[in-house]
Design a protein around this motif. Structure first.
Motif, PDB file in Angstrom:
ATOM      1  N   LEU A 190       0.802  -1.223   0.000  1.00  0.00           N
ATOM      2  CA  LEU A 190       0.000   0.000   0.000  1.00  0.00           C
ATOM      3  C   LEU A 190       0.835   1.273   0.000  1.00  0.00           C
ATOM      4  O   LEU A 190       0.286   2.367  -0.150  1.00  0.00           O
ATOM      5  N   LEU A 194       1.088   5.400   5.181  1.00  0.00           N
ATOM      6  CA  LEU A 194      -0.115   4.885   5.828  1.00  0.00           C
ATOM      7  C   LEU A 194      -0.431   5.659   7.103  1.00  0.00           C
ATOM      8  O   LEU A 194       0.466   6.023   7.870  1.00  0.00           O
ATOM      9  N   THR A 219      -4.626   4.143   3.597  1.00  0.00           N
ATOM     10  CA  THR A 219      -3.875   4.980   2.673  1.00  0.00           C
ATOM     11  C   THR A 219      -4.509   6.363   2.622  1.00  0.00           C
ATOM     12  O   THR A 219      -5.642   6.557   3.068  1.00  0.00           O
TER      13      THR A 219
END
Length: 326
Positions: A190, A194, A219
């Motif tokens: 991802l 984050l 995200t």
């Protein structure tokens, strides 16, 4: 430095015996010069199998002039002290994860290594297995459409009483030991930006350590990562990615033996597919990376930057976590 990397081992941990030292022994560019332990008997048992001189006490290892590098598989909360001392002794360092328990210490040690011109690499070994890059390629092919969510877990059964993970002064509990894996693999898929939405930790008041927990990250554009860890469960280590048109799952993602052929499972509305991947040896790959960085000048700044991002995110999760008694 001669043509081989002369390694010393600081600590006779189980991971060193089962996985890392066999990988070193299989690398022709590595020579194990010495193995140090708090116990002379433990050091002798290791050197009987892997070679080198047995030493009692970690200081004795750093005093060896014929040593180029040190591998440190000590309990997590002892890493910072001994990494720093090894760097001060002019040694290259391969250290088990986590490098330290804080972003500040991790940043300071990485800067110290760079200023001394020596290699410092954290061993998050699963990152060196080819199965994860294969999954990335499957995602890029659009196998499950646009990514909508990520989930990962690493849990193990309870350890025997007296296990180091139950000792807060050195082991640090399940979060530092197991919780970092799902966090790190979430960043792998991802990205490193984050946000921490929340976390719940189960805290054992008898041992004064975190036993297990759940973490929710996301995200910037709202894709969530649901993560679980702990040492009061059945054994599990996996991840799954949910997309707009399907779902992808992979098991044994953190600890596959070198003989294991990973199976990527892809589910869509009217379609089920399993792709069998090649075997790989993540520990051998880590050793190869370290050797190439020391002997060949391989650039490991991407790995070090990943270590820093991990340390920062782990710290934020710990600060945000709600703790409940186990």
């Amino acid at each position: 430095m001669n043509g081989r990397l002369r390694m010393g081992v600081m600590g006779c941990a189980d991971i060193a015996w089962r996985r890392t030292l066999p990988a070193m022994a299989g690398n022709s560019a590595v020579e194990v010069v010495a193995i140090a332990s708090r116990s002379q008997q433990s050091a002798e048992a290791f050197t009987e199998r892997f070679g080198g001189v047995p030493l009692e006490g970690y200081d004795a290892l750093l005093e060896l002039d014929e040593l180029d590098a040190v591998y440190i598989p000590l309990p997590g909360l002892l890493h910072a002290e001994w990494v720093e001392r090894a760097l001060e002794a002019g040694k290259h360092v391969l250290v088990e994860k986590p490098m330290t328990s804080s972003y500040r210490e991790t940043s300071r040690l990485l800067e110290a290594a760079r200023s001394r011109g020596v290699v410092l690499l954290e061993n998050y070994m699963f990152l060196y297995h080819s199965q994860h890059e294969a999954v990335r390629k499957v995602l890029a092919e659009g196998a499950i459409g646009e990514l909508r969510g990520f989930a990962s877990a690493f849990t193990i059964p309870p350890k025997p009483e007296g296990d180091i993970r139950y000792r807060p002064s050195v082991g640090g509990g399940a979060f530092l030991d197991f919780g970092g894996y799902p966090v790190r693999v979430a960043q792998y898929f991802l990205g490193g930006d984050l946000e921490v939405v929340g976390a719940v930790f189960r805290h054992d008041r008898h041992h004064d350590v975190v036993m297990s927990g759940s973490v929710l990250l996301c995200t910037p554009d709202g894709v969530p990562a649901q993560l679980a860890f702990g040492m009061e469960h059945s054994y599990r280590n996996d991840y799954s990615l949910a997309g707009s048109t399907g779902r992808l799952m992979l098991d044994r993602v953190f600890t596959p033996p070198e003989t294991h052929r990973p199976v990527v499972r892809i589910e869509r509305q009217d379609h089920l597919e399993e792709r069998v991947l090649a075997t790989d040896h993540q520990f051998a790959n880590v050793i190869e990376t370290f050797v190439e960085a020391v002997l060949g000048g391989r650039d490991i700044r991407p790995q070090q930057d990943g270590t820093l991002r991990q340390a920062a995110l782990i710290e934020k999760i710990g600060q945000a976590a709600i703790s409940r008694p186990a």
